[in-house]
Design an enzyme around this catalytic site. Structure first.
Site, short mmCIF file in Angstrom:
data_model
loop_
_atom_site.label_atom_id
_atom_site.label_comp_id
_atom_site.label_asym_id
_atom_site.label_seq_id
_atom_site.Cartn_x
_atom_site.Cartn_y
_atom_site.Cartn_z
N PHE A 153 30.10 37.32 34.89
CA PHE A 153 30.79 38.25 34.35
C PHE A 153 31.06 38.67 33.07
CE2 PHE A 153 33.46 34.43 34.41
CZ PHE A 153 34.44 35.25 33.34
N ILE A 154 31.89 40.70 33.66
CA ILE A 154 32.38 41.07 33.15
C ILE A 154 33.49 41.13 33.42
CG2 ILE A 154 32.68 42.55 31.90
CD1 ILE A 154 29.52 43.11 31.71
N GLY A 293 38.53 31.41 35.90
CA GLY A 293 38.93 30.89 37.04
C GLY A 293 37.77 31.30 37.81
N SER A 294 38.37 31.98 39.18
CA SER A 294 37.48 32.91 39.94
C SER A 294 37.87 34.13 39.97
CB SER A 294 37.26 32.45 40.99
OG SER A 294 38.40 32.85 42.05
N SER A 299 42.47 32.79 35.02
CA SER A 299 41.86 32.01 33.46
C SER A 299 42.70 31.79 32.15
CB SER A 299 40.68 33.84 33.21
OG SER A 299 39.63 34.04 33.95
N HIS A 316 34.70 24.47 31.43
CA HIS A 316 34.21 25.59 31.30
C HIS A 316 34.69 26.11 32.08
CE1 HIS A 316 31.24 24.84 34.36
NE2 HIS A 316 30.17 26.47 33.48
N ALA A 318 36.49 26.21 36.87
CA ALA A 318 37.16 26.15 37.17
C ALA A 318 35.90 25.16 38.35
CB ALA A 318 37.80 26.89 38.90
#
Length: 390
Positions: A153-154, A293-294, A299, A316, A318
């Protein structure tokens, strides 16, 4: 942290619970004749291929390609800016920034249509001696600076003082997968020839120190780790270019970078051993790391405390609580979307298939952080503003 003894081997677990498949993989690891001292399982532990993700395995004089995994060098990077999120309009965020990022960074399985400059690739490696890397040199100039799929992700985020951050998660793309598969297959063939005690069904074939095969894997693995960093660095550069065009006067602090899929020589309990981190982050005393996190939760930027029990490691992320298949089958699309939109997050969920990366597919990041206060201390808590998934 709890300690279990399995096959007369100590297993230290920082998670509140471990799924049955991951526990079976942990038991498998305790049968390895070259296992050193103990196993360490981080709070985000869940089943992987051969070895659980969120696991730390120290070995005496062998490397296990599958205990590093297919996305060699996969990791996180993050950058803090001098720009207040409150000064960014929704129109600028959606039309200029998010669209600009999507235009400059290929997502999912797509690559660049034009070769990227050689300056963006790793330096200082003996490529002519590498079988897989050498074969992929013409391809990776199209792959560097691309996000990939899955959980990559970004994300644009804000800290508790309102400053804009950029965080991204990606690895070595197809290169790492090909290196892992090549040397895992080679290790399987050699282990069968040697009649080793390691059951081939465990998917934990190994290469001993001193063999030519070990040397070749180690060199290619290190190239992949560097390529993954180059990949993240180029993407971060492109994101910063987009932000600079949309937000005049923005500036950035130096990039924080940390990998979570690799093997390294380290000294623990008075011996030099090979530590495999598969979905685990280095948390040596003073080392700054990233625990995401998600896409709907916080985060963390953290600092390692150097806990010997975890081989100086921490989680590294969640960690999954549902497999991709289970998440797609069981999570409620509208409920997950509503949760994100209630928080004002520009999200990446469009269909039921996207449930594999929904918030509900992951463990509670707050619980994960709380379970490792003996491994790390929190430096910064970050909340998502906008997310692009692979």
């Amino acid at each position: 942290m709890q300690t279990k003894v399995i096959n007369n081997k100590p297993v230290m677990i920082w998670a509140n619970s471990v799924d049955a498949k991951a526990m079976q993989q942990i038991e498998n690891l305790t049968t390895l004749p070259f296992l050193f001292h103990h196993l360490a399982m981080m709070p985000d532990v869940h089943a992987g291929m051969g070895m659980p993700i969120g696991g730390v395995l120290a070995c005496k004089d062998v490397v296990i390609p599958n205990a590093v995994g297919v996305d060699i060098g996969c990791g996180m990077c993050a950058v803090k800016s001098n720009y207040q999120v409150s000064n960014i309009s929704q129109e600028v965020l959606r039309k200029q920034i998010m669209n600009g990022i999507r235009q400059r960074i290929p997502l999912g399985m797509t690559h660049h249509t034009e070769a990227q400059a050689q300056e963006y690739l790793p330096k200082g490696h003996h490529i002519e001696q590498m079988e897989v890397v050498k074969r992929r040199q013409e391809a990776i100039v199209y792959e560097v600076g691309t996000l990939g799929g899955g959980n990559h992700f970004i994300e644009l985020q804000k800290d508790e003082d309102g400053w804009l951050w950029v965080m991204l998660h990606s690895g070595s793309r197809n290169l790492g997968k090909l290196v892992c598969e090549h040397y895992d297959k080679l290790a399987q063939q050699l282990n069968a020839r040697w009649h080793t005690r390691v059951d081939p069904k465990l998917r934990l074939a190994f290469l001993p120190v001193g063999t030519e095969e070990f040397k070749k894997y180690w060199a290619e693995m290190q190239y992949c780790v560097d390529f993954a960093l180059c990949n993240r660095r180029l993407m971060m550069q492109r994101v910063q270019e987009v932000l600079a065009e949309a937000l005049p006067g923005i500036a950035f602090e130096p990039m924080i970078n940390i990998a979570h899929n690799y093997a390294a020589w380290e000294n623990h309990h008075g011996q030099n051993v090979i530590v495999h981190r598969k979905g685990a982050t280095l948390a040596r005393q003073g080392v700054v790391g990233i625990i995401p996190g998600s896409q709907g939760t916080a985060s963390y930027i953290v600092e390692g405390l150097g806990n010997a029990s975890s081989f100086n490691s921490c989680s590294h992320g969640a960690g999954r609580v549902l497999s991709r298949t289970a998440a797609i089958a069981s999570l409620d699309l509208q409920a997950e979307v509503s949760q994100l939109e209630a928080k004002g997050i520009v999200h990446a969920i469009r269909s039921q298939k996207d449930m594999q990366e929904a918030t509900g597919a992951y463990k509670d990041i707050e619980e994960v952080i709380a379970n490792q206060t003996d491994l790390i201390k929190v430096k910064t808590r970050l909340l998502p503003i906008a997310v692009i998934k692979g």
